[in-house]
Write a protein that holds these residues in place. Structure first.
Motif, PDB file in Angstrom:
ATOM      1  N   SER A 200       2.445  13.979  14.385  1.00 22.85           N
ATOM      2  CA  SER A 200       3.219  14.819  13.473  1.00 22.85           C
ATOM      3  C   SER A 200       3.944  14.002  12.406  1.00 22.85           C
ATOM      4  CB  SER A 200       4.220  15.677  14.256  1.00 22.85           C
ATOM      5  OG  SER A 200       5.027  14.887  15.092  1.00 22.85           O
ATOM      6  N   SER A 201       4.252  12.731  12.685  1.00 18.93           N
ATOM      7  CA  SER A 201       5.029  11.937  11.713  1.00 18.93           C
ATOM      8  C   SER A 201       4.351  11.815  10.349  1.00 18.93           C
ATOM      9  CB  SER A 201       5.327  10.548  12.274  1.00 18.93           C
ATOM     10  OG  SER A 201       6.226  10.667  13.338  1.00 18.93           O
ATOM     11  N   PRO A 202       3.015  11.573  10.289  1.00 19.30           N
ATOM     12  CA  PRO A 202       2.404  11.444   8.957  1.00 19.30           C
ATOM     13  C   PRO A 202       2.434  12.740   8.147  1.00 19.30           C
ATOM     14  CG  PRO A 202       0.935  10.623  10.686  1.00 19.30           C
ATOM     15  CD  PRO A 202       2.052  11.336  11.361  1.00 19.30           C
ATOM     16  N   LEU A 203       2.739  13.865   8.799  1.00 18.14           N
ATOM     17  CA  LEU A 203       2.750  15.149   8.081  1.00 18.14           C
ATOM     18  C   LEU A 203       4.116  15.445   7.460  1.00 18.14           C
ATOM     19  CD1 LEU A 203       0.907  17.264  10.834  1.00 18.14           C
ATOM     20  CD2 LEU A 203      -0.122  16.145   8.859  1.00 18.14           C
ATOM     21  N   ARG A 204       5.087  14.568   7.699  1.00 21.25           N
ATOM     22  CA  ARG A 204       6.441  14.844   7.202  1.00 21.25           C
ATOM     23  C   ARG A 204       6.490  14.816   5.670  1.00 21.25           C
ATOM     24  NH1 ARG A 204       9.660  10.351  10.312  1.00 21.25           N
ATOM     25  NH2 ARG A 204       7.847   9.241   9.499  1.00 21.25           N
ATOM     26  N   LEU A 205       7.541  15.440   5.133  1.00 24.60           N
ATOM     27  CA  LEU A 205       7.675  15.552   3.673  1.00 24.60           C
ATOM     28  C   LEU A 205       7.858  14.178   3.030  1.00 24.60           C
ATOM     29  CD1 LEU A 205       7.963  17.561   1.275  1.00 24.60           C
ATOM     30  CD2 LEU A 205      10.439  17.447   1.630  1.00 24.60           C
ATOM     31  N   GLN A 206       7.157  13.979   1.927  1.00 22.46           N
ATOM     32  CA  GLN A 206       7.321  12.744   1.162  1.00 22.46           C
ATOM     33  C   GLN A 206       7.735  13.102  -0.257  1.00 22.46           C
ATOM     34  OE1 GLN A 206       4.519   9.674   1.424  1.00 22.46           O
ATOM     35  NE2 GLN A 206       4.145   9.934   3.596  1.00 22.46           N
ATOM     36  N   LEU A 207       8.596  12.274  -0.827  1.00 21.87           N
ATOM     37  CA  LEU A 207       8.996  12.455  -2.223  1.00 21.87           C
ATOM     38  C   LEU A 207       8.686  11.160  -2.951  1.00 21.87           C
ATOM     39  CD1 LEU A 207      12.490  14.183  -1.688  1.00 21.87           C
ATOM     40  CD2 LEU A 207      10.304  15.277  -2.185  1.00 21.87           C
ATOM     41  N   ASP A 208       7.885  11.239  -3.971  1.00 19.08           N
ATOM     42  CA  ASP A 208       7.464  10.038  -4.702  1.00 19.08           C
ATOM     43  C   ASP A 208       6.943   8.955  -3.752  1.00 19.08           C
ATOM     44  OD1 ASP A 208       7.877  10.995  -7.171  1.00 19.08           O
ATOM     45  OD2 ASP A 208       9.629   9.761  -7.652  1.00 19.08           O
ATOM     46  N   GLY A 209       6.188   9.362  -2.747  1.00 16.80           N
ATOM     47  CA  GLY A 209       5.577   8.397  -1.830  1.00 16.80           C
ATOM     48  C   GLY A 209       6.518   7.865  -0.760  1.00 16.80           C
ATOM     49  N   ARG A 210       7.743   8.396  -0.674  1.00 15.99           N
ATOM     50  CA  ARG A 210       8.674   7.950   0.371  1.00 15.99           C
ATOM     51  C   ARG A 210       8.978   9.095   1.315  1.00 15.99           C
ATOM     52  NH1 ARG A 210      11.804   3.395  -0.869  1.00 15.99           N
ATOM     53  NH2 ARG A 210      11.024   2.487  -2.783  1.00 15.99           N
TER      54      ARG A 210
END
Ligand code: SF4
Length: 559
Positions: free
Chosen positions: A46-56
């Protein structure tokens, strides 16, 4: 309401994590550089599915930066890399540093090689005689090869030593390589000592607790003596491994207490430190391949534990992450431990993995008063038969009652689930997802978060062995497997389905700045988690605009 300035948590003390030039000045000549970790990796589904903003990853400080900069992340990010659980330096490196320092070696520590490569390069100016790679966080041989090759590109002739769990695990696998299931090309590709390609390491220390041999090796390297006859070790000679004699190199329960007061200031620069209240784990979960050497099991005396908490508190630490596999080995003396902490009042907030059973008959209010901020539970499944197959002794009903009480008190609960273990069916997955939903409790004070893993068929775990394979018609290796009722591809799809169907909680974001989260009311924290999770779900299927993101977060963070 919190204003822009109200969010700032960076003090001078926390401003220059692990890169202080003043520290290098006193490192005239180094005996060794210790590397705790190559680069951060997560096995969670599930961790790789978390929200990213500008690649972070969208940790709270990243979200605030994104809002302040109208939909862009602009460096530096106030509060990033400090005061978060993930900003704690790794304990394996701290332990080795303290042990070698107490044995009069002059050593330096690289916590994360990938992010501190420049510092590693500058440490090479101090003529270290060796580089020590601790393999606690290594999962595959290729990562070790890559790391060693990079070190060799910077310091071609340096003496490279490796030791720790992955080296030891590889040796145990070598012992079993006569068995068909341990004599596969995948295993040869993944573990040291096997196959054609191996890391160019000069000395491998093969022990669950190899620090004494490491100290002896360093002594010999300093005096130009050979390390080739050291016990519990190996070295490569013309492409073949030569092994030293096997001996008992530690006593049951033997432990070394880290000398926190002697450690350099920069170890404490993030405000968070890891610690152990016990080592080893007496349980035998069928999917787990952690080193279970019986002599590793040891419990720290409460007195020692309290004095360590006091010592790190004096160094300015606010958060302690107990990295026990199972807090204090699941002992039921938690009420006494909490009372002892409360008596001394070191002003520390703490978190730990704990077996839910050890909370039976514990006064949970005392737990809160003692500074417990978060408890982590390996619940794995809601289905009794799957739990039985896993040899996991958890009662889901009891766990759910305890979690509700903890959340009501304001203690955060992060829970870990495993999908796809032999016996798993679509029906049991639905049961587990429904169970997770029942734990969300959006109206209670504490935060409920989760991480969902697909089952991995790991060598040396009990389920990997012949009898279990036969019982469940289980074939495959690591993240590619199939059994009577499910395949790894189906399990991964179920992880995504679980991620998408949870609406009133969110996955674990270990990088969240805890001080920033604490500035929110509990209602704001909950809403922030829920909105972040809902945006991450949307981002899996839709291209989110800056406006979508800002307009979702702003009303919660700046009401
Ligand atoms: S999964 Fe955790 S509790 Fe189970 S055996 Fe491994 S370390 Fe122990």
């Amino acid at each position: 309401m919190i204003t822009g300035d109200g969010w700032s948590v960076l003090s001078t003390r926390f401003s220059d994590k692990f890169n202080r030039p003043d520290r290098e000045v006193c490192l005239l000549s180094l005996d060794a550089i210790i590397i705790s970790e190559y680069e951060q990796q997560s096995l969670s589904g599930s961790s790789p599915l978390r929200l990213q903003l500008d690649g972070r990853i969208a940790d709270i400080q990243v979200v605030l930066n994104y809002i302040s900069n109208n939909g862009k992340v602009v460096l530096p990010i106030d509060g990033d890399g400090v005061m978060s659980w993930s900003s704690a330096p790794k304990l394996n490196g701290i332990f080795l540093y303290s042990y070698l320092d107490s044995h009069n070696f002059n050593v330096a520590l690289i916590n994360n090689y990938a992010s501190e490569r420049n510092r590693f390069l500058s440490l090479l100016n101090h003529n270290p005689k060796a580089v020590i790679i601790s393999t606690t966080f290594v999962h595959r041989k290729n990562d070790l090869i890559e790391l060693v090759e990079d070190i060799r590109s910077l310091a071609p002739d340096i003496f490279v030593i490796s030791g720790g769990p992955f080296t030891y695990l590889s040796y145990l696998i070598l012992q079993k390589s006569g068995d068909d299931i341990y004599n596969t090309s995948e295993i040869q590709d993944d573990f040291v000592f096997l196959g054609r390609q191996n890391p160019r390491i000069d000395l491998l220390i093969i022990s669950p607790r190899g620090e004494k041999i490491l100290a002896e090796a360093l002594k010999r390297i300093k005096t130009n003596k050979t390390t080739k006859d050291l016990p519990n070790s190996a070295y490569l000679d013309g492409g073949k491994y030569c092994f030293g004699p096997r001996t008992d190199d530690f006593e049951p329960g033997e432990h070394f207490n880290i000398e926190w007061d002697r450690l350099p200031e920069d170890f404490f620069s993030t405000g968070v430190i890891p610690m152990q209240a016990s080592t080893g784990c007496p349980n035998k979960c069928a999917f787990c391949n952690f080193t279970k050497h019986p002599k590793l099991i040891s419990l720290k005396q409460t007195k020692e534990l309290i004095s360590e908490l006091e010592a790190v508190s004096l160094r300015g630490i606010e958060y302690v992450w107990f990295v026990d596999d199972n807090f204090r080995l699941g002992k039921t003396d938690l009420t006494k431990v909490c009372n002892d902490i409360i008596d001394v009042n070191p002003g520390i907030k703490w978190m730990s993995f704990i077996h839910v059973e050890s909370l039976r008959n514990v006064d949970l209010e005392l737990l809160y008063e003692s500074g417990c901020k978060e408890l982590r539970f390996g619940l794995e499944s809601a289905d009794p038969q799957i739990l039985k197959n896993m040899n996991k002794k958890v009662d889901p009903l009891f766990a759910s009652k305890i979690i509700k009480k903890l959340l009501a008190l304001g203690i955060n609960c992060s829970c870990y689930f495993l999908i796809g273990f032999p016996g798993e069916t679509e029906e049991t997955v639905i049961k587990t997802i429904d169970y997770i939903k029942s734990l969300e409790h959006p109206n209670l004070k504490g935060m409920f978060t989760w991480s969902i893993y697909p089952f991995m068929l790991a060598p040396l775990s009990p389920i990997y062995e012949y009898a279990s394979r036969k019982k469940y018609a289980l074939t495959g290796y690591m993240n590619k497997w199939t059994h009577q009722t499910m395949s790894s591809d189906q399990a991964r799809k179920h992880v995504v389905k679980a991620f998408a169907s949870l609406n009133k909680s969110g996955p674990i974001y270990r990088g969240d700045n805890l001080a920033m989260l604490e500035k929110l009311s509990s209602g704001q924290r909950k809403n922030f988690t829920i909105i972040r999770h809902n945006l991450s779900k949307l981002s899996l299927t839709t291209q989110l605009t800056e406006n979508d993101i800002i307009s979702s977060f702003r009303p919660i963070l700046f009401p």
